[in-house]
Design a protein around this motif. Structure first.
Motif, PDB file in Angstrom:
ATOM      1  N   GLY A 178      55.866 -55.950 -73.796  1.00 24.44           N
ATOM      2  CA  GLY A 178      55.949 -55.529 -71.707  1.00 24.44           C
ATOM      3  C   GLY A 178      55.532 -57.114 -72.070  1.00 24.44           C
ATOM      4  O   GLY A 178      56.222 -57.367 -70.734  1.00 24.44           O
ATOM      5  N   ALA A 179      54.648 -56.504 -71.873  1.00 22.58           N
ATOM      6  CA  ALA A 179      54.057 -58.725 -72.052  1.00 22.58           C
ATOM      7  C   ALA A 179      55.316 -59.892 -71.732  1.00 22.58           C
ATOM      8  O   ALA A 179      55.085 -60.618 -70.589  1.00 22.58           O
ATOM      9  CB  ALA A 179      52.243 -58.963 -72.028  1.00 22.58           C
ATOM     10  N   ALA A 180      55.699 -59.898 -72.753  1.00 19.73           N
ATOM     11  CA  ALA A 180      56.382 -60.835 -73.468  1.00 19.73           C
ATOM     12  C   ALA A 180      57.914 -60.476 -72.191  1.00 19.73           C
ATOM     13  O   ALA A 180      58.193 -61.668 -72.174  1.00 19.73           O
ATOM     14  CB  ALA A 180      57.015 -60.641 -74.229  1.00 19.73           C
ATOM     15  N   SER A 181      57.657 -60.028 -71.922  1.00 19.48           N
ATOM     16  CA  SER A 181      59.378 -59.072 -70.683  1.00 19.48           C
ATOM     17  C   SER A 181      59.233 -59.445 -69.539  1.00 19.48           C
ATOM     18  O   SER A 181      60.040 -59.264 -69.149  1.00 19.48           O
ATOM     19  CB  SER A 181      60.612 -58.442 -71.403  1.00 19.48           C
ATOM     20  N   SER A 182      57.941 -59.811 -69.574  1.00 23.35           N
ATOM     21  CA  SER A 182      57.366 -59.690 -67.408  1.00 23.35           C
ATOM     22  C   SER A 182      57.067 -61.011 -66.892  1.00 23.35           C
ATOM     23  O   SER A 182      55.836 -61.626 -68.135  1.00 23.35           O
ATOM     24  CB  SER A 182      56.788 -58.307 -67.544  1.00 23.35           C
ATOM     25  N   LYS A 183      57.667 -61.744 -65.905  1.00 23.77           N
ATOM     26  CA  LYS A 183      57.377 -63.243 -66.256  1.00 23.77           C
ATOM     27  C   LYS A 183      57.129 -62.670 -64.944  1.00 23.77           C
ATOM     28  O   LYS A 183      56.297 -64.309 -64.483  1.00 23.77           O
ATOM     29  CB  LYS A 183      59.038 -64.089 -65.423  1.00 23.77           C
ATOM     30  N   LEU A 184      56.289 -62.150 -64.290  1.00 20.96           N
ATOM     31  CA  LEU A 184      55.608 -61.292 -63.236  1.00 20.96           C
ATOM     32  C   LEU A 184      53.907 -62.272 -63.061  1.00 20.96           C
ATOM     33  O   LEU A 184      53.395 -62.014 -63.941  1.00 20.96           O
ATOM     34  CB  LEU A 184      55.037 -60.025 -61.966  1.00 20.96           C
ATOM     35  N   GLU A 185      53.765 -62.877 -62.223  1.00 24.80           N
ATOM     36  CA  GLU A 185      52.585 -63.454 -61.938  1.00 24.80           C
ATOM     37  C   GLU A 185      50.905 -62.071 -61.271  1.00 24.80           C
ATOM     38  O   GLU A 185      51.509 -62.299 -60.879  1.00 24.80           O
ATOM     39  CB  GLU A 185      52.164 -64.741 -61.343  1.00 24.80           C
TER      40      GLU A 185
END
Ligand code: F6R
Length: 365
Positions: free
Chosen positions: A307-314
Motif C-alpha cells: 500500500g505504501a509503495a503504491s500511493s503517492k499521496l503526501e
C-alpha cells in the motif's frame, strides 16, 4: 502486576502475541493447519443465519465477525449493539443461532439480549473471557477467548482474541457448510498460525513511531478514522479507543461515507487516520484519501508495504506494516490503533487504566 510496563493497558497490548497463540491453539490445530470442529451445540451446517449482539469494543469485534461469517461461511449475519437489539423486537427464527460477545460475561444489555434469543428458541453461543460468568453459564456453547485477566478498562487483548476466535469459527463454519476446500482451510489456518509471530514483529517495529506520532496527535481536538471492509469496524474501534482514554473527540466512518457528510469537517485541524491494507478495497480508499488531501486534510496513513509503495499521496505520517493475509489483517492492524491511543493518552497525562466515568464491567442498563 504490570511487570516492566507503565500501565496494564500497555502490558496487555504487548501480551497479545502470546495470548492469541494460546487462544488459537484451542480452535485450530497449529501443526496440521486444520480447524477443530466448532462446538456441537451449534450446528453451523444447518443454520440459516446468525444474530450477533454485544456492546462497545465487543460489538466492534462482532462487526468484523459479520464480514467473516458472511464471506467464509455464507451465513447472513444480523448484528446490533445489545442495548438496541434487546428492544428491537426483531423477528427471529429457530434456524438462526445467536452469538454474544463479552469480555466480562456480565454486561447487562448483552445478557438481556441473550435471554431474549433464548426465549425465542435459538441456540446460544457466547464468546467470553470470563468462563465463570453469567453469559457463559446461560449459553449452550461457550467459546472462551483465553486472553487472561484484562485489567485496563480499555479493551485491547480481549478484542484481538475475540477476533482470533471468530476468524477460526468462521472458517470452521465454512468448512462445516462445505464451502471451504481442504486446501483453502490449510491456507487460512496457516495464516492464523503465523499471526502471533507477525504481531510480535509489528509491535517492535512500530513502537518508536507510535510514540512520536502520539505527541503530534495530542495537539488536536478532533480526529476522524476511515476504513473499508473489515477496516471499517477497526476505524470505529480506533475512534472509540482514542476518545475513551485520551478524551480527544474521535469519529470512525466507513471510508465510502466520507462524501455523505463528514467531508464537510475536513480542514488542517482534523487529522484523518486512514486504515488501509492493500486489499480489494485499497484503490477505493485511496481515492477517499485524495478527497481529504485536496481539502487540506492531514492524513495518518496506516497501510502495508504494498500500500505504501503504491500511493503517492503526501501524508502527515505513514505507518507501514508488513504485507499480511487478508484474514489476519484486522488483528495486525489493531496494534497501531491501540498503541496510538495508548501513547496519546500517556502523553496527555490521563489515567490510562481507569479513564474517567468508565467501568470495566457494565452491569446496569
Ligand atoms: C472499550 C470497552 C467497552 C467494552 C464494553 C463491553 O474499550 O472496553 O466498550 O467493550 O463495555 O464489555 P464486555 O465485553 O465485558 O461485555
Amino acid at each position: 502486576d504490570k511487570g516492566n510496563h507503565r500501565h496494564f493497558m500497555e502490558k496487555e497490548i504487548y501480551e497479545q502475541p502470546e495470548v492469541i497463540s494460546h487462544a488459537l491453539s484451542h480452535y485450530v490445530d497449529l501443526a496440521d493447519h486444520t480447524v477443530r470442529p466448532a462446538d456441537v451445540a451449534i450446528d453451523f451446517k444447518a443454520l440459516r443465519g446468525l444474530a450477533i449482539s454485544a456492546c462497545g469494543t465487543a460489538y466492534l469485534a462482532g462487526l468484523v465477525g459479520k464480514y467473516w461469517f458472511e464471506r467464509y461461511a455464507r451465513l447472513p449475519v444480523e448484528i446490533d449493539v445489545a442495548s438496541e437489539f434487546r428492544y428491537r423486537e426483531m423477528p427471529l427464527s429457530v434456524d438462526q443461532a445467536a452469538l454474544f460477545i463479552s469480555q466480562s460475561g456480565e454486561t447487562a444489555d448483552t445478557l438481556a439480549s441473550l435471554r431474549y434469543c433464548k426465549d425465542a428458541g435459538l441456540k446460544i453461543g457466547a464468546i467470553v473471557n470470563v468462563k465463570e460468568s453469567t453469559i457463559a453459564r446461560e449459553a449452550d456453547a461457550v467459546f472462551p477467548i483465553l486472553a487472561g485477566p484484562e485489567i485496563g478498562v480499555a479493551s485491547t487483548k480481549a478484542f484481538t482474541c475475540q477476533l482470533a476466535v471468530m476468524a477460526s469459527l468462521a472458517v470452521a463454519a465454512g468448512k462445516a457448510r462445505g464451502l471451504i476446500s481442504a486446501e483453502d482451510e490449510k491456507d487460512l489456518v496457516r495464516h492464523l498460525a503465523e499471526m502471533p509471530r507477525i504481531m510480535s514483529k509489528v509491535l517492535n517495529l512500530i513502537q518508536p513511531q507510535m510514540e512520536s506520532l502520539s505527541r503530534e496527535l495530542s495537539r488536536f481536538k478532533d480526529v476522524l478514522y476511515l476504513g473499508r471492509g473489515t477496516s471499517y469496524p477497526l476505524a470505529l474501534e480506533g475512534a472509540l479507543k482514542l476518545k475513551e482514554i485520551s478524551y480527544i473527540h474521535a469519529e470512525g466512518y466507513a471510508a465510502g461515507e466520507l462524501k455523505h457528510g463528514p467531508i464537510a469537517l475536513i480542514d488542517e485541524n482534523m487529522p484523518v487516520i486512514v486504515i488501509a491494507p492493500h486489499d480489494r478495497f485499497f484503490d477505493k480508499t485511496v481515492s477517499n484519501m485524495q478527497e481529504v488531501a485536496a481539502r487540506g486534510g492531514k492524513i495518518i496513513f496506516i497501510t502495508d508495504e504494498k500500500g505504501a509503495a503504491s500511493s503517492k499521496l503526501e501524508t502527515m505520517a505513514t505507518i507501514v506494516l508488513p504485507n499480511v493475509a487478508e484474514i489476519i489483517a484486522p488483528m495486525v492492524f489493531s496494534l497501531p490503533i491501540q498503541l496510538l491511543a495508548y501513547h496519546t493518552a500517556v502523553f496527555m497525562g490521563t489515567d490510562v487504566d481507569q479513564p474517567r466515568n468508565l467501568a470495566k464491567s457494565v452491569t446496569v442498563e
